[in-house]
Scaffold this active site. Structure first.
Site, PDB file in Angstrom:
ATOM      1  N   ASP A  95      64.777 -20.593  94.054  1.00 51.61           N
ATOM      2  CA  ASP A  95      64.964 -21.461  95.213  1.00 51.61           C
ATOM      3  C   ASP A  95      66.135 -22.426  94.971  1.00 51.61           C
ATOM      4  OD1 ASP A  95      63.735 -22.318  97.792  1.00 51.61           O
ATOM      5  OD2 ASP A  95      63.484 -24.224  96.730  1.00 51.61           O
ATOM      6  N   GLU A 114      68.899 -17.941  95.311  1.00 52.55           N
ATOM      7  CA  GLU A 114      69.192 -18.433  96.655  1.00 52.55           C
ATOM      8  C   GLU A 114      70.349 -19.424  96.502  1.00 52.55           C
ATOM      9  OE1 GLU A 114      67.473 -20.978 100.439  1.00 52.55           O
ATOM     10  OE2 GLU A 114      67.049 -21.580  98.410  1.00 52.55           O
TER      11      GLU A 114
HETATM   12  C1  GLC Z   1      64.781 -23.177 100.160  1.00 57.45           C
HETATM   13  C2  GLC Z   1      63.660 -22.482 100.880  1.00 57.45           C
HETATM   14  C3  GLC Z   1      63.217 -23.349 102.014  1.00 57.45           C
HETATM   15  C4  GLC Z   1      62.710 -24.654 101.442  1.00 57.45           C
HETATM   16  C5  GLC Z   1      63.774 -25.317 100.583  1.00 57.45           C
HETATM   17  C6  GLC Z   1      63.199 -26.420  99.751  1.00 57.45           C
HETATM   18  O1  GLC Z   1      65.913 -23.308 100.931  1.00 57.45           O
HETATM   19  O2  GLC Z   1      64.059 -21.203 101.295  1.00 57.45           O
HETATM   20  O3  GLC Z   1      62.236 -22.745 102.800  1.00 57.45           O
HETATM   21  O4  GLC Z   1      62.341 -25.510 102.481  1.00 57.45           O
HETATM   22  O5  GLC Z   1      64.350 -24.410  99.671  1.00 57.45           O
HETATM   23  O6  GLC Z   1      62.409 -25.894  98.725  1.00 57.45           O
END
Ligand code: GLC
Ligand code: MG
Length: 538
Positions: free
Chosen positions: A198, A263
């Site tokens: 994440d 991500e």
């Molecule tokens: C990432 C996740 C999202 C979340 C954020 C904070 O972007 O995909 O859903 O709200 O991180 O953890």
């Protein structure tokens, strides 16, 4: 070749996929029961969003125990059973790791905020107030408001790039680093095949906590995304030191033949490339630029060309995600949007790397239409007027009926008032030409053509015009070793004139997203908003 090369990914948003016990929340046994559906769909790799114990302030992205399972979703035993079943079906399982921040109810933070010299104080990011008593710098949260919350008891602020309930962990602290090595090692030992990391471009911040440059007027009433974009994020994300962390994790992953998927939400290719190009950090990073182009060939072509030039095999190509509007909605909604989404995904399947579906994309789902009072996403609830992410998170309609086969109870979020009954998996199953069957056909074609799976060279066939086409060639040739993927990005003005493309060799049409495409010798004819996979003769 590594096992993830050439795979196709599928994102499961755990709350909204399948509910096995009637409490209205999707859960692990629900996912497990639907694994055969995913195997038949033809995906290889399933990423499941966080199912850990969590107060659910951000629906699971606020973790209070990194090695446990939230009872609503199941048990650790359910995870291992799910992984075992998946492996028997030939599927790989990737779990979500949230290292940037924990929940404010995690025992580490509860301890950290108990006093300025608590055992875990330094596991989080604390700073003294600015001279005027305000926040230490101008950083803002992704979800609106300052990235700092004042702690009365100790007279310091703690940092949070997301909600105040999501305090940022301090990655300058070696104990935090060691703890996360233990966490990922444990999940790999439990049999999971990889982790999705994440906000992988965060974790580390500027050691001097300098202000970010202001690049646009800051309107406190604008939606959070706009307020976030009023700053150049020079000091609060994408810091050099973060790659060092992934190098260490890569060694842990190597012991288990596991994969690291980041991500990395950076839309500039030059910033994104750093995370993968040395081949010693992340194995794969999502290329989110795919979610930010309009239906415009002059945006799509250069965006994909730039990324593939970096080494497309390092990227996962999302068609959608639980954070962004669905492709069908983004590309115009209704039948037109669904058509374009499927055509676009066809081209993503012809790129080197890992194309990714978000649950429901294979059914042609668009965003759920929700009543205002249905809002659940903290982005919408805490920022009046902001749309939030609920419309992309509505539960999957599996079959017609009151709970749509998703739940026997009341779903945590409504399905949407748009005609979900027309878009159930059951209604599409076995119906030739339905979104579900076309997606299966596409993934079967990809599986049968080795040039699309890995090791093949890439070359773009067009520099202008409405067709974007990529040629994939395996050095040793052989059956399925020479392939073209082509997309006709229609003008959007109702112009349905087919386009033609001269192919490098005579070809055979293997897959078309919609009817009407044809190959005669070396000439491909492609209707607007249609994409194809063509196998070339040599
Ligand atoms: C990432 C996740 C999202 C979340 C954020 C904070 O972007 O995909 O859903 O709200 O991180 O953890
Ligand atoms: Mg449930």
């Amino acid at each position: 070749m590594t096992w993830w090369q050439g795979t196709v990914g599928y994102e499961i948003y755990v709350r909204s996929f399948a509910d096995s016990d009637g409490d209205g929340f999707g859960d692990l046994p629900g996912i497990r029961a639907r694994l055969p559906y995913l195997a038949e769909l033809g995906v290889d790799l399933v990423w499941i969003t966080p199912f850990y114990p969590s107060p659910q302030a951000d629906h699971g992205y606020d973790v209070s125990d990194y090695l446990g399972v939230e009872p609503t979703y199941g048990t650790v035993d359910d995870v291992t059973k799910l992984v075992d079943d998946a492996h028997r079906l030939g599927l790989r399982v990737v779990v979500d790791l949230v290292p940037n921040h924990s929940s404010s109810e995690h025992p580490w933070f509860v301890d950290a905020r108990s006093s300025a010299d608590a055992r875990h104080r330094d596991w989080y990011v604390w700073r003294d107030p600015a001279p005027d008593g305000g926040p230490p710098n101008n950083w803002v949260s992704n979800f609106g408001g300052p990235a700092w919350t004042f702690d009365e008891a100790s007279g310091q602020y703690y940092m949070h790039l997301f909600l105040p309930e999501q305090p940022d962990l301090n990655w300058a602290n070696d104990e935090v680093r060691a703890e996360f090595v233990r966490i990922i090692d444990t999940w790999f030992a439990r049999g999971v095949d990889g982790i999705r990391i994440d906000v992988a471009h965060s974790l580390i911040e500027d050691e001097h906590f300098r202000d970010n440059p202001v690049i646009a007027p800051y309107d406190p009433t604008a939606p959070p995304g706009e307020r976030f974009n009023a700053f150049e994020h020079l000091h609060d994300q994408d810091q050099d030191g973060v790659l060092e962390i992934y190098r260490g994790w890569r060694e842990v992953a190597a012991k288990h033949d596991a994969m690291l998927l980041g991500e990395v939400y950076l839309l500039e290719t030059d910033r994104l490339r750093r995370y993968v190009e040395e081949r010693d950090g992340l194995h794969l990073a999502f290329a989110f630029a795919t979610l930010h182009s309009g239906w415009d060939v002059d945006e799509i072509r250069p965006m994909l060309a730039e990324l593939v030039a970096v080494g497309g095999e390092h990227f996962a190509w999302p068609l959608g995600s639980h954070d962004d509007p669905r492709a069908a909605t983004r590309f115009g909604g209704g039948e037109v949007g669904a058509r374009r989404a499927r055509a676009y995904f066809t081209l993503l399947c012809a790129l080197p790397g890992v194309p990714f579906l978000y649950q429901g994309d294979e059914l042609g789902l668009d965003d759920g239409v929700l009543e205002d009072d249905a809002a659940q996403d903290p982005v919408a609830v805490r920022n009046p007027g902001a749309a939030g992410r609920d419309p992309v998170r509505t539960p999957i309609p599996w079959e017609p009926g009151p709970g749509f086969g998703f739940t026997e109870g009341t779903p945590w979020l409504p399905f949407g008032t748009n005609r979900r009954d027309l878009h159930t998996a059951a209604a599409q199953q076995g119906v030739a030409g339905s979104p579900l069957e076309r997606t299966r056909d596409l993934l079967r074609a990809r599986r049968e053509l080795p040039a699309l799976r890995g090791g093949a060279a890439s070359r773009w066939l067009t520099e202008d015009g409405a067709v974007v086409a990529i040629e994939r060639t395996l050095p040793d040739g052989g059956p399925g070793g020479h392939v073209v993927g082509a997309l006709h990005v229609g003008g959007g003005d109702g112009d349905a004139t087919p386009a033609t493309l001269e192919l490098p060799a005579a070809g055979r049409l293997v897959y078309a997203s919609h009817d009407g495409a044809s190959v005669a010798g070396t000439v491909l004819t492609l209707p607007a908003d249609t994409a194809v996979i063509v196998e070339l003769s040599s």
